[in-house]
Design a protein around this motif. Structure first.
Motif: not given
Ligand SMILES: [Zn+2]
Ligand SMILES: [Zn+2]
Length: 90
Positions: A1-4, A6-8, A10-12, A41-43
């Motif tokens: 599950m991710s918006c695709g 990159p993030h600082d 992790d979504c998890a 940043e992350c929907g």
């Molecule tokens: Zn994301």
């Protein structure tokens, strides 16, 4: 599950901590800031956060005690999925 994107963080990891974040039990301010930033940043994570918050509010309203909060939470989640598939879609 991710918006695709990159993030600082992790979504998890965000989703792992979002409950603690909602409960305001994150004592590490850096963590809290990182989560807030991530949610901006992350929907997908923001949607999950909003959902958890809604569930928490409902659970708090319908049950003043600590009786089987997990069971209640699952029930509420199922109910939200019925009425708001756009929010609960996951
Ligand atoms: Zn994301
Ligand atoms: Zn995310």
């Amino acid at each position: 599950m991710s918006c695709g994107r990159p993030h600082d963080v992790d979504c998890a990891e965000i989703l792992d901590r979002v409950y603690v974040f909602i409960d305001d039990e994150l004592h590490d301010q850096v963590d809290a800031a990182a989560i807030r930033q991530h949610l901006i940043e992350c929907g997908p994570c923001l949607r999950q956060y909003n959902l958890e918050r809604a569930v928490k509010a409902l659970v708090a309203r319908s049950c003043g005690c600590d009786c089987a909060p997990e069971v209640l939470r699952v029930k509420v989640l199922a109910r939200i999925r019925e009425v708001r598939p756009d929010v609960a879609e996951r």
